[in-house]
Write a protein that holds these residues in place. Structure first.
Motif, PDB file in Angstrom:
ATOM      1  N   LEU A 105      38.756  31.216  39.758  1.00 32.96           N
ATOM      2  CA  LEU A 105      39.286  32.571  39.787  1.00 32.96           C
ATOM      3  C   LEU A 105      40.734  32.516  40.276  1.00 32.96           C
ATOM      4  CD1 LEU A 105      36.343  34.477  41.541  1.00 32.96           C
ATOM      5  CD2 LEU A 105      36.982  34.662  39.127  1.00 32.96           C
ATOM      6  N   PRO A 106      41.573  33.455  39.874  1.00 36.73           N
ATOM      7  CA  PRO A 106      42.918  33.522  40.438  1.00 36.73           C
ATOM      8  C   PRO A 106      42.847  33.640  41.964  1.00 36.73           C
ATOM      9  CG  PRO A 106      42.759  34.946  38.523  1.00 36.73           C
ATOM     10  CD  PRO A 106      41.363  34.477  38.823  1.00 36.73           C
ATOM     11  N   GLU A 107      43.819  33.073  42.620  1.00 33.79           N
ATOM     12  CA  GLU A 107      43.829  33.054  44.084  1.00 33.79           C
ATOM     13  C   GLU A 107      43.781  34.477  44.644  1.00 33.79           C
ATOM     14  OE1 GLU A 107      46.507  31.123  47.721  1.00 33.79           O
ATOM     15  OE2 GLU A 107      47.305  31.256  45.679  1.00 33.79           O
ATOM     16  N   GLY A 108      42.847  34.703  45.573  1.00 29.59           N
ATOM     17  CA  GLY A 108      42.730  36.004  46.222  1.00 29.59           C
ATOM     18  C   GLY A 108      41.732  36.937  45.581  1.00 29.59           C
ATOM     19  N   VAL A 154      33.624  42.341  44.284  1.00 30.91           N
ATOM     20  CA  VAL A 154      33.468  43.577  45.044  1.00 30.91           C
ATOM     21  C   VAL A 154      32.173  44.302  44.685  1.00 30.91           C
ATOM     22  CG1 VAL A 154      35.939  43.884  45.391  1.00 30.91           C
ATOM     23  CG2 VAL A 154      34.873  44.853  43.356  1.00 30.91           C
ATOM     24  N   SER A 155      31.599  44.004  43.529  1.00 31.38           N
ATOM     25  CA  SER A 155      30.313  44.604  43.168  1.00 31.38           C
ATOM     26  C   SER A 155      29.710  43.846  41.998  1.00 31.38           C
ATOM     27  CB  SER A 155      30.468  46.092  42.803  1.00 31.38           C
ATOM     28  OG  SER A 155      31.192  46.248  41.602  1.00 31.38           O
ATOM     29  N   TYR A 168      35.643  42.049  40.063  1.00 33.80           N
ATOM     30  CA  TYR A 168      36.504  41.307  40.992  1.00 33.80           C
ATOM     31  C   TYR A 168      37.823  42.047  41.200  1.00 33.80           C
ATOM     32  CZ  TYR A 168      33.388  37.334  40.128  1.00 33.80           C
ATOM     33  OH  TYR A 168      32.283  36.515  40.019  1.00 33.80           O
ATOM     34  N   SER A 169      38.427  41.867  42.367  1.00 25.97           N
ATOM     35  CA  SER A 169      39.720  42.471  42.654  1.00 25.97           C
ATOM     36  C   SER A 169      40.438  41.673  43.734  1.00 25.97           C
ATOM     37  CB  SER A 169      39.546  43.924  43.116  1.00 25.97           C
ATOM     38  OG  SER A 169      40.783  44.497  43.485  1.00 25.97           O
ATOM     39  N   ASP A 170      41.769  41.701  43.682  1.00 24.39           N
ATOM     40  CA  ASP A 170      42.566  41.116  44.765  1.00 24.39           C
ATOM     41  C   ASP A 170      43.267  42.214  45.560  1.00 24.39           C
ATOM     42  OD1 ASP A 170      44.552  41.986  43.069  1.00 24.39           O
ATOM     43  OD2 ASP A 170      45.542  40.053  42.843  1.00 24.39           O
ATOM     44  N   GLY A 171      42.901  43.475  45.296  1.00 22.66           N
ATOM     45  CA  GLY A 171      43.532  44.604  45.952  1.00 22.66           C
ATOM     46  C   GLY A 171      44.676  45.192  45.161  1.00 22.66           C
ATOM     47  N   SER A 181      36.394  42.558  35.230  1.00 24.91           N
ATOM     48  CA  SER A 181      34.954  42.342  35.283  1.00 24.91           C
ATOM     49  C   SER A 181      34.560  41.210  34.346  1.00 24.91           C
ATOM     50  CB  SER A 181      34.192  43.619  34.903  1.00 24.91           C
ATOM     51  OG  SER A 181      34.437  43.963  33.552  1.00 24.91           O
ATOM     52  N   ILE A 182      33.489  40.519  34.719  1.00 26.77           N
ATOM     53  CA  ILE A 182      32.858  39.518  33.856  1.00 26.77           C
ATOM     54  C   ILE A 182      31.513  40.081  33.442  1.00 26.77           C
ATOM     55  CG2 ILE A 182      32.034  37.149  33.649  1.00 26.77           C
ATOM     56  CD1 ILE A 182      33.860  36.362  35.933  1.00 26.77           C
TER      57      ILE A 182
END
Length: 318
Positions: free
Chosen positions: A229-232, A236-237, A255-258, A263-264
């Motif tokens: 995954l990309p760093e960070g 989240v659900s 997924y999120s880094d903020g 989504s996958i």
């Protein structure tokens, strides 16, 4: 419309003739971004702005106030069928012509507003570089210009114009990995005034639509996971749901880094279709069929990053 977008892109390039003579002892880029985030969530203000994408130009009005510790917001689409998003605390309610109103849980309105203005800058600093570009003029105000770039080069980047006086974002450009402008948030007028709170009189007693219930997915188990995954980026659900009128179950992880999210989605498939990648603005859809499973990546990612995530997914037993 393509001619309009081309003209806007040229205007972007020409307007980036920024005065590089910085003010004496200007705040560090990270400090400026933190001030922007704080101002966006604490001041009473009203902005008129436009969003420019390759699909067209939309105009909005956004009001924000904070009273008795409660965040209040109102986002209104100014053209076409009425569409409005209202925030009261952690309730975000959606009203749109022809659709049943509903409410989602959240701490700010995400639609059409720059996510960067509400992000945890200290957390983003672990994965992004904040680069001071100089000073410029936007919405007839002096501003500091900062570039936001992911350190691993796997995500889009931002250029943000921050008002020197009130620290609110005046313009935010989203750029792809090649520097092409994907979207622009541009303020036309800005008013910072405690009296903006009067626009929310009575909202504390208003009957908002019920909050949509989301099933608890903490115990949902999948037989697959991404190995890169990309760093960070963090999960989240997750959810498991059936498609309407079809005996197909889709397993999803968000997924999120903020700042960016994706989504996958995995579901059984008998298709033999090869890889397909479609990008529309900031969103990429990457589809791959492998060992009887269709893998779809949907989100705010460059196509090359979406492809790398898809290729890294491993199923139990492989």
């Amino acid at each position: 419309m393509k001619q309009i977008w081309y003209g806007v892109s040229l205007l972007t390039c020409s307007m980036l003739t920024i005065n590089t003579a910085l003010a004496e002892n200007p705040p560090a880029p990270e400090a400026l971004l933190q001030q922007m985030s704080a101002a966006s969530q604490s001041l009473n203000y009203e902005v008129a702005f436009i969003n420019i994408t390759k699909q067209g130009i939309d105009s909005y009005r956004y009001r924000h106030a904070k009273t008795k510790g409660t965040q209040l917001g109102d986002l209104l689409l100014m053209d076409g069928p009425r569409r409005e998003v209202v925030q009261r605390g952690n309730d975000i309610s959606y009203f749109e012509t022809g659709l049943q109103p509903f409410t989602l849980a959240g701490d700010h309105i995400v639609d059409s507003l720059p996510e960067l203005a509400f992000s945890d800058i200290a957390n983003l600093s672990k994965f992004y570089d904040f680069i001071a570009v100089g000073r410029a003029r936007a919405a007839d105000r002096s501003s500091e210009v900062i570039r936001v770039v992911s350190r691993d080069g796997t995500r889009f980047s931002y250029i943000v114009w921050i008002d020197e006086k009130d620290k609110l974002p005046l313009r935010v450009d989203l750029l792809d990995k090649d520097g092409e402008t994907l979207e622009q948030f541009r303020v036309i007028s800005l008013t910072v005034d405690p009296d903006v709170a009067e626009a929310f009189n009575g909202i504390d007693k208003a009957n908002l639509p019920p909050v949509l219930s989301i099933p608890d997915s903490s115990k949902t188990q999948f037989s697959w996971s991404p190995k890169w995954l990309p760093e960070g980026m963090k999960e989240v659900s997750r959810s498991k749901r059936n498609l309407p009128n079809m005996p197909v179950t889709i397993e999803s992880r968000l997924y999120s880094d903020g700042l960016f999210s994706f989504s996958i989605n995995v579901n059984p498939s008998s298709s033999v279709t090869s890889d397909q990648i479609v990008r529309q603005g900031r969103r990429t859809v990457q589809t791959d069929v492998r060992n009887g499973n269709e893998i779809t990546i949907v989100g705010e990612l460059p196509p090359s990053t979406a492809k790398r995530i898809s290729d890294s997914i491993v199923f139990t037993g492989q």
